[in-house]
Motif scaffolding. Structure first.
Motif, PDB file in Angstrom:
ATOM      1  N   LYS A 142      84.213  17.330  27.190  1.00 15.70           N
ATOM      2  CA  LYS A 142      83.637  16.496  26.119  1.00 15.70           C
ATOM      3  C   LYS A 142      83.946  17.027  24.727  1.00 15.70           C
ATOM      4  O   LYS A 142      83.393  16.550  23.745  1.00 15.70           O
ATOM      5  N   GLY A 143      84.753  18.071  24.629  1.00 13.98           N
ATOM      6  CA  GLY A 143      85.110  18.599  23.314  1.00 13.98           C
ATOM      7  C   GLY A 143      84.658  20.033  23.135  1.00 13.98           C
ATOM      8  O   GLY A 143      84.323  20.720  24.101  1.00 13.98           O
ATOM      9  N   SER A 144      84.632  20.452  21.859  1.00 13.72           N
ATOM     10  CA  SER A 144      84.327  21.851  21.542  1.00 13.72           C
ATOM     11  C   SER A 144      82.903  21.996  21.049  1.00 13.72           C
ATOM     12  O   SER A 144      82.348  21.074  20.458  1.00 13.72           O
ATOM     13  N   ARG A 145      82.328  23.152  21.278  1.00 11.84           N
ATOM     14  CA  ARG A 145      81.006  23.455  20.715  1.00 11.84           C
ATOM     15  C   ARG A 145      80.932  24.940  20.447  1.00 11.84           C
ATOM     16  O   ARG A 145      81.655  25.734  21.036  1.00 11.84           O
ATOM     17  N   MET A 146      80.036  25.275  19.496  1.00 14.54           N
ATOM     18  CA  MET A 146      79.780  26.681  19.173  1.00 14.54           C
ATOM     19  C   MET A 146      78.389  27.024  19.701  1.00 14.54           C
ATOM     20  O   MET A 146      77.429  26.305  19.428  1.00 14.54           O
ATOM     21  N   VAL A 147      78.280  28.110  20.433  1.00 17.63           N
ATOM     22  CA  VAL A 147      76.983  28.523  20.981  1.00 17.63           C
ATOM     23  C   VAL A 147      76.650  29.896  20.421  1.00 17.63           C
ATOM     24  O   VAL A 147      77.473  30.818  20.487  1.00 17.63           O
ATOM     25  N   LYS A 148      75.458  30.020  19.851  1.00 17.97           N
ATOM     26  CA  LYS A 148      75.018  31.330  19.367  1.00 17.97           C
ATOM     27  C   LYS A 148      74.869  32.282  20.559  1.00 17.97           C
ATOM     28  O   LYS A 148      74.353  31.887  21.613  1.00 17.97           O
ATOM     29  N   ALA A 149      75.255  33.531  20.357  1.00 19.65           N
ATOM     30  CA  ALA A 149      75.148  34.501  21.454  1.00 19.65           C
ATOM     31  C   ALA A 149      73.729  34.534  22.020  1.00 19.65           C
ATOM     32  O   ALA A 149      73.547  34.647  23.239  1.00 19.65           O
ATOM     33  N   ALA A 150      72.730  34.412  21.138  1.00 18.93           N
ATOM     34  CA  ALA A 150      71.335  34.496  21.609  1.00 18.93           C
ATOM     35  C   ALA A 150      70.989  33.354  22.565  1.00 18.93           C
ATOM     36  O   ALA A 150      70.071  33.472  23.377  1.00 18.93           O
ATOM     37  N   PHE A 152      73.451  31.934  24.504  1.00 21.27           N
ATOM     38  CA  PHE A 152      74.504  31.889  25.520  1.00 21.27           C
ATOM     39  C   PHE A 152      74.105  32.624  26.808  1.00 21.27           C
ATOM     40  O   PHE A 152      74.306  32.120  27.909  1.00 21.27           O
ATOM     41  N   PHE A 153      73.503  33.814  26.633  1.00 18.91           N
ATOM     42  CA  PHE A 153      73.160  34.623  27.815  1.00 18.91           C
ATOM     43  C   PHE A 153      71.786  34.199  28.312  1.00 18.91           C
ATOM     44  O   PHE A 153      70.788  34.379  27.624  1.00 18.91           O
ATOM     45  N   ARG A 154      71.748  33.648  29.510  1.00 17.52           N
ATOM     46  CA  ARG A 154      70.511  32.998  29.967  1.00 17.52           C
ATOM     47  C   ARG A 154      69.845  33.671  31.139  1.00 17.52           C
ATOM     48  O   ARG A 154      68.680  33.447  31.413  1.00 17.52           O
ATOM     49  N   GLY A 155      70.569  34.421  31.916  1.00 24.08           N
ATOM     50  CA  GLY A 155      69.980  35.048  33.103  1.00 24.08           C
ATOM     51  C   GLY A 155      71.020  35.878  33.815  1.00 24.08           C
ATOM     52  O   GLY A 155      72.110  36.133  33.276  1.00 24.08           O
ATOM     53  N   LEU A 156      70.696  36.286  35.028  1.00 28.79           N
ATOM     54  CA  LEU A 156      71.609  37.125  35.807  1.00 28.79           C
ATOM     55  C   LEU A 156      72.925  36.373  36.070  1.00 28.79           C
ATOM     56  O   LEU A 156      72.907  35.316  36.718  1.00 28.79           O
ATOM     57  N   PHE A 157      74.017  36.860  35.547  1.00 23.19           N
ATOM     58  CA  PHE A 157      75.328  36.211  35.696  1.00 23.19           C
ATOM     59  C   PHE A 157      75.270  34.731  35.288  1.00 23.19           C
ATOM     60  O   PHE A 157      76.008  33.916  35.839  1.00 23.19           O
ATOM     61  N   THR A 158      74.379  34.409  34.381  1.00 17.56           N
ATOM     62  CA  THR A 158      74.182  32.999  34.010  1.00 17.56           C
ATOM     63  C   THR A 158      74.306  32.830  32.502  1.00 17.56           C
ATOM     64  O   THR A 158      73.586  33.481  31.741  1.00 17.56           O
ATOM     65  N   VAL A 159      75.234  31.942  32.121  1.00  9.38           N
ATOM     66  CA  VAL A 159      75.450  31.677  30.693  1.00  9.38           C
ATOM     67  C   VAL A 159      75.513  30.173  30.465  1.00  9.38           C
ATOM     68  O   VAL A 159      75.566  29.382  31.419  1.00  9.38           O
ATOM     69  N   ASP A 160      75.514  29.807  29.182  1.00  8.53           N
ATOM     70  CA  ASP A 160      75.587  28.396  28.815  1.00  8.53           C
ATOM     71  C   ASP A 160      77.041  27.929  28.912  1.00  8.53           C
ATOM     72  O   ASP A 160      77.732  27.782  27.908  1.00  8.53           O
TER      73      ASP A 160
END
Ligand SMILES: Cc1cc2nc3c(=O)[nH]c(=O)nc-3n(C[C@H](O)[C@H](O)[C@H](O)COP(=O)(O)OP(=O)(O)OC[C@H]3O[C@@H](n4cnc5c(N)ncnc54)[C@H](O)[C@@H]3O)c2cc1C
Length: 285
Positions: A142-150, A152-160
């Motif tokens: 769907k295109g590009s997006r910028m995700v803040k590091a805070a 991005f990291f959501r859980g164990l081996f889990t990111v946005d």
């Protein structure tokens, strides 16, 4: 062990990689340095039917200035971050973070994007990205997006990151008064506790602090209690010692494994927070 059978295909561009990912219908995986994915495949914890090699996509690696900001491509290997004259001069904390990863083989193959996507709870870069308040550039169907590091990291081996997304790179405003300190596993050099600290200082007063901790819990996180305790305080060892004592106190469940118990990790978080802050202070002076 030997991995399950898979098809291998090399992507020639970002769009080609996205198309190949989409065509794999959820059974494909990107491979960059392979230093996290291949061990998982050999243990059969990951069984992709197609591997899409992004290691040679032109433009996916490299370190550049964009105005005051620094941009690092996802395919940039740790060695190149550690030895970049630009990073060493403008943001020595990030160069020392990269230099502390693994061994020369790992640093010459492993990539920034692979490390962020994999989000090992003991990986070093996530703490640095949090302390730099980095933007992570993600591209998907769907295109590009910028995700803040805070975020991005959501859980164990889990990111946005969706299965058909690719990390293109990161962007951040470099901070000179920052440092990374870690207690590391003697064999792999993964962080048992790793703390990245960045200070904004004006006229001898700490304006703000950003501190990322890795290795301690399911995913890298900010030490907001310490950050708040430092804001507005004089830049001094006394301020740092007082604030660092709070480090990790409010973090919930901590990791416990053959390398360190959760109690030991909790005891080490303030120690390494103080070390990172002290070095950040020296760089601010
Ligand atoms: C012996 C050893 C010691 C190590 N020590 C450390 C250490 O001290 N500190 C540390 O932080 N790490 C350490 N690592 C991990 C190392 O840094 C890995 O290279 C890194 O975590 C993953 O990068 P990679 O390029 O190898 O990714 P890969 O293994 O190729 O991929 C990992 C995952 O990320 C995905 N991926 C890769 N690139 C992208 C992208 N651009 N966009 C979206 N998804 C992507 C893949 O699909 C896969 O799921 C060590 C590894 C080994 C083998």
């Amino acid at each position: 062990m030997i991995s399950t059978a898979f098809e291998y295909s090399r992507a020639t561009s970002l769009d080609d990689a996205l198309a190949k990912l989409r065509a794999s219908n959820g059974d494909g995986k990107l491979i960059a340095g392979g230093h996290s994915l291949v061990p998982l495949m050999k243990l059969r914890l990951s069984e992709p039917k197609t591997l899409i090699d992004i290691a040679r996509i032109p433009g996916l690696s490299g370190i550049n200035k964009n105005g005051d900001a620094i941009q690092i491509g996802a395919g940039t290997v740790h060695h190149d971050v550690a030895t970049s004259a630009l990073v060493r001069e403008a943001c020595p904390m990030l160069a020392e973070t990269a230099a502390s990863i693994g061994d020369p083989q790992v640093r010459n193959r492993g990539t920034l994007g692979g490390s962020l996507a994999h989000a090992d709870p003991s990986a070093d870069y996530p703490a640095a990205m949090l302390a730099l308040d980095a933007d992570i550039h993600v591209k998907g169907p769907k295109g590009s997006r910028m995700v803040k590091a805070a975020d991005f990291f959501r859980g164990l081996f889990t990111v946005d990151l969706a299965a058909d997304d690719i990390i293109v790179g990161v962007q951040f405003n470099p901070v000179k008064s920052a440092a990374y300190a870690k207690l590391y596993q003697r064999a792999s050099h993964f962080a048992i506790v790793g703390v990245a600290a960045a200070l904004e200082v004006k006229n001898g007063t700490i304006q703000s602090a950003r501190i990322g901790v890795t290795g301690a819990s399911s995913h890298a996180t900010r030490l907001t209690d310490v950050e708040k305790a430092l804001a507005g305080k004089p830049l001094s060892t006394a301020s740092i010692e007082a604030a660092a004592r709070l480090a990790g106190a409010t973090l919930g469940d901590l990791n416990s494994d053959i390398h360190a118990s959760s109690e030991y990790r909790r005891a080490m978080i303030p120690v390494f927070t103080e070390r990172a802050l002290q070095r950040a202070m020296e760089r601010a002076e």
